[in-house]
Write a protein that holds these residues in place. Structure first.
Motif, PDB file in Angstrom:
ATOM      1  N   ALA A 143     -14.660 -17.693  -1.059  1.00  0.00           N
ATOM      2  CA  ALA A 143     -15.488 -16.484  -1.042  1.00  0.00           C
ATOM      3  C   ALA A 143     -16.969 -16.824  -1.208  1.00  0.00           C
ATOM      4  O   ALA A 143     -17.847 -16.107  -0.725  1.00  0.00           O
ATOM      5  CB  ALA A 143     -15.032 -15.537  -2.153  1.00  0.00           C
ATOM      6  N   ASP A 147     -20.776 -13.288   2.205  1.00  0.00           N
ATOM      7  CA  ASP A 147     -20.026 -12.033   2.211  1.00  0.00           C
ATOM      8  C   ASP A 147     -19.264 -11.885   3.532  1.00  0.00           C
ATOM      9  O   ASP A 147     -19.405 -12.699   4.455  1.00  0.00           O
ATOM     10  CB  ASP A 147     -20.959 -10.838   1.959  1.00  0.00           C
ATOM     11  CG  ASP A 147     -22.054 -10.713   3.014  1.00  0.00           C
ATOM     12  OD1 ASP A 147     -21.885 -11.268   4.126  1.00  0.00           O
ATOM     13  OD2 ASP A 147     -23.067 -10.055   2.738  1.00  0.00           O
ATOM     14  N   ALA A 148     -18.474 -10.832   3.615  1.00  0.00           N
ATOM     15  CA  ALA A 148     -17.605 -10.626   4.784  1.00  0.00           C
ATOM     16  C   ALA A 148     -18.402 -10.550   6.085  1.00  0.00           C
ATOM     17  O   ALA A 148     -17.985 -11.104   7.105  1.00  0.00           O
ATOM     18  CB  ALA A 148     -16.779  -9.354   4.591  1.00  0.00           C
ATOM     19  N   ASP A 149     -19.569  -9.892   6.048  1.00  0.00           N
ATOM     20  CA  ASP A 149     -20.376  -9.743   7.273  1.00  0.00           C
ATOM     21  C   ASP A 149     -20.910 -11.085   7.767  1.00  0.00           C
ATOM     22  O   ASP A 149     -20.892 -11.372   8.967  1.00  0.00           O
ATOM     23  CB  ASP A 149     -21.557  -8.786   7.033  1.00  0.00           C
ATOM     24  CG  ASP A 149     -21.092  -7.344   6.889  1.00  0.00           C
ATOM     25  OD1 ASP A 149     -19.940  -7.069   7.293  1.00  0.00           O
ATOM     26  OD2 ASP A 149     -21.856  -6.518   6.375  1.00  0.00           O
ATOM     27  N   VAL A 151     -19.651 -14.070   7.248  1.00  0.00           N
ATOM     28  CA  VAL A 151     -18.554 -14.876   7.787  1.00  0.00           C
ATOM     29  C   VAL A 151     -18.080 -14.297   9.124  1.00  0.00           C
ATOM     30  O   VAL A 151     -17.793 -15.038  10.070  1.00  0.00           O
ATOM     31  CB  VAL A 151     -17.390 -14.966   6.768  1.00  0.00           C
ATOM     32  CG1 VAL A 151     -16.188 -15.682   7.367  1.00  0.00           C
ATOM     33  CG2 VAL A 151     -17.854 -15.710   5.507  1.00  0.00           C
ATOM     34  N   MET A 152     -18.026 -12.983   9.224  1.00  0.00           N
ATOM     35  CA  MET A 152     -17.617 -12.330  10.480  1.00  0.00           C
ATOM     36  C   MET A 152     -18.565 -12.717  11.621  1.00  0.00           C
ATOM     37  O   MET A 152     -18.128 -13.068  12.715  1.00  0.00           O
ATOM     38  CB  MET A 152     -17.590 -10.808  10.298  1.00  0.00           C
ATOM     39  CG  MET A 152     -17.230 -10.038  11.556  1.00  0.00           C
ATOM     40  SD  MET A 152     -15.558 -10.361  12.160  1.00  0.00           S
ATOM     41  CE  MET A 152     -14.603  -9.256  11.132  1.00  0.00           C
ATOM     42  N   VAL A 163     -10.937 -12.116  11.400  1.00  0.00           N
ATOM     43  CA  VAL A 163     -11.248 -12.607  10.046  1.00  0.00           C
ATOM     44  C   VAL A 163     -10.614 -11.673   9.024  1.00  0.00           C
ATOM     45  O   VAL A 163     -10.663 -10.453   9.180  1.00  0.00           O
ATOM     46  CB  VAL A 163     -12.779 -12.636   9.778  1.00  0.00           C
ATOM     47  CG1 VAL A 163     -13.070 -13.201   8.394  1.00  0.00           C
ATOM     48  CG2 VAL A 163     -13.510 -13.440  10.835  1.00  0.00           C
ATOM     49  N   GLU A 164      -9.996 -12.255   8.011  1.00  0.00           N
ATOM     50  CA  GLU A 164      -9.517 -11.467   6.867  1.00  0.00           C
ATOM     51  C   GLU A 164     -10.301 -11.939   5.651  1.00  0.00           C
ATOM     52  O   GLU A 164     -10.185 -13.096   5.253  1.00  0.00           O
ATOM     53  CB  GLU A 164      -8.017 -11.713   6.632  1.00  0.00           C
ATOM     54  CG  GLU A 164      -7.125 -11.078   7.680  1.00  0.00           C
ATOM     55  CD  GLU A 164      -5.655 -11.423   7.481  1.00  0.00           C
ATOM     56  OE1 GLU A 164      -5.317 -12.066   6.459  1.00  0.00           O
ATOM     57  OE2 GLU A 164      -4.843 -11.060   8.341  1.00  0.00           O
ATOM     58  N   SER A 165     -11.114 -11.052   5.083  1.00  0.00           N
ATOM     59  CA  SER A 165     -11.901 -11.411   3.900  1.00  0.00           C
ATOM     60  C   SER A 165     -11.382 -10.662   2.689  1.00  0.00           C
ATOM     61  O   SER A 165     -11.045  -9.482   2.773  1.00  0.00           O
ATOM     62  CB  SER A 165     -13.380 -11.073   4.117  1.00  0.00           C
ATOM     63  OG  SER A 165     -13.931 -11.917   5.104  1.00  0.00           O
ATOM     64  N   SER A 166     -11.300 -11.354   1.556  1.00  0.00           N
ATOM     65  CA  SER A 166     -10.903 -10.720   0.297  1.00  0.00           C
ATOM     66  C   SER A 166     -11.608 -11.461  -0.826  1.00  0.00           C
ATOM     67  O   SER A 166     -12.356 -12.413  -0.581  1.00  0.00           O
ATOM     68  CB  SER A 166      -9.383 -10.819   0.103  1.00  0.00           C
ATOM     69  OG  SER A 166      -9.023 -12.151  -0.209  1.00  0.00           O
ATOM     70  N   GLU A 167     -11.337 -11.049  -2.055  1.00  0.00           N
ATOM     71  CA  GLU A 167     -11.991 -11.735  -3.181  1.00  0.00           C
ATOM     72  C   GLU A 167     -11.502 -13.188  -3.306  1.00  0.00           C
ATOM     73  O   GLU A 167     -12.143 -14.019  -3.927  1.00  0.00           O
ATOM     74  CB  GLU A 167     -11.745 -10.977  -4.483  1.00  0.00           C
ATOM     75  CG  GLU A 167     -10.279 -10.803  -4.819  1.00  0.00           C
ATOM     76  CD  GLU A 167     -10.041  -9.811  -5.947  1.00  0.00           C
ATOM     77  OE1 GLU A 167      -9.010  -9.959  -6.621  1.00  0.00           O
ATOM     78  OE2 GLU A 167     -10.872  -8.915  -6.143  1.00  0.00           O
ATOM     79  N   HIS A 170     -12.054 -16.254   2.654  1.00  0.00           N
ATOM     80  CA  HIS A 170     -12.079 -15.801   4.045  1.00  0.00           C
ATOM     81  C   HIS A 170     -11.075 -16.613   4.857  1.00  0.00           C
ATOM     82  O   HIS A 170     -11.044 -17.839   4.760  1.00  0.00           O
ATOM     83  CB  HIS A 170     -13.472 -15.997   4.651  1.00  0.00           C
ATOM     84  CG  HIS A 170     -14.576 -15.420   3.808  1.00  0.00           C
ATOM     85  ND1 HIS A 170     -14.901 -14.073   3.832  1.00  0.00           N
ATOM     86  CD2 HIS A 170     -15.418 -16.002   2.912  1.00  0.00           C
ATOM     87  CE1 HIS A 170     -15.908 -13.860   2.987  1.00  0.00           C
ATOM     88  NE2 HIS A 170     -16.233 -15.005   2.417  1.00  0.00           N
TER      89      HIS A 170
END
Length: 246
Positions: A143, A147-149, A151-152, A163-167, A170
């Motif tokens: 992580a 952040d998710a954006d 990495v996306m 992409v699957e992002s969580s705490e 990624h």
């Protein structure tokens, strides 16, 4: 998070002991030897070997063990391994794919079959559950890389599919044939990945309760204890409550 990612997390949380660690090292070494034997012994010129070395490093396999595995292939004293995939059903009808590398097909087939039957499952024909999975490339990052954006965006630029992002981190998916290219592009953008490998990604999943999960884990642990088994993939889905009780 999909079942297969959770499965990796369970294994991680269970913190396998030293015996399991040495078993993992030998399985990763075997993959390196086979990859080096099938292609060029230089990881830069052999995508499969490069991925095998990367996966070994991400599991803390020492450099000398990796070098020895490559030398074994070039020295001509490596055993001839066949790669065989078995498919079957575990408890509660969960689909199970077992990937093996073996120097004795009969031994492996009989061990895998009896492991299934002793643990509430049954071995099927090749293709009996494979249609419930897709072959994909998977690259994981902690992580902390962003952040998710962020990495996306990096994943889209690299040519990934999802992409699957969580705490927990990624997980980036791509076409199986694009894994080498996508992982190189991601590395340039995000740095070294935690893991880069080919996986079977479930397209349909089977929901399990606590008892079902315990039975399934018993089967998977028994299969993974076999030296010929490289990787086991299932299509379970379980709630966070069930996962927390394992």
């Amino acid at each position: 998070m999909a079942g297969h990612s959770k499965w990796a997390n369970i294994q991680h949380r269970k913190g396998r002991q030293d015996a399991a660690r040495s078993k993992l090292f030998s399985k990763l070494s075997k993959e390196i030897t086979v990859a080096a034997k099938m292609g060029d012994p230089d990881p830069d010129k052999n995508p499969r070997l490069r991925l095998a070395v990367k996966e070994a490093k991400s599991n803390s396999v020492p450099k000398d063990v990796i070098d020895r595995a490559i030398k074994k292939a070039t020295g001509g004293d490596a055993e001839n391994y066949d790669e065989i995939r078995y498919e079957g059903y575990g408890p509660n009808g969960v689909a199970v794919i077992v990937e093996t590398m073996t120097d004795n097909k009969n031994r492996t087939a009989s061990t895998v079959r009896s492991t299934f039957s002793k643990n509430g499952g049954n071995l099927g024909e090749t293709g009996s559950v494979g249609f419930m999975f897709e072959r994909k490339g998977e690259v994981t990052y902690p992580a902390s890389v962003g952040d998710a954006d962020t990495v996306m965006m990096a994943a889209i630029e690299a040519g990934a599919e999802d992409v699957e992002s969580s705490e927990d981190g990624h997980v980036i998916f791509c076409a199986d044939t694009d894994l080498n290219e996508v992982s190189n592009a991601l590395e340039a953008e995000l740095g070294e990945s935690e893991s880069t490998k080919l996986i079977w990604k479930p397209t349909t999943t089977t929901e399990l309760d606590l008892e079902g999960m315990q039975k399934l884990m018993k089967l998977v642990d028994a299969l993974e204890d076999d030296d010929d088994v490289q990787r086991v993939t299932t299509n379970f889905e379980a709630s966070d409550e069930v996962m927390a009780q394992l």
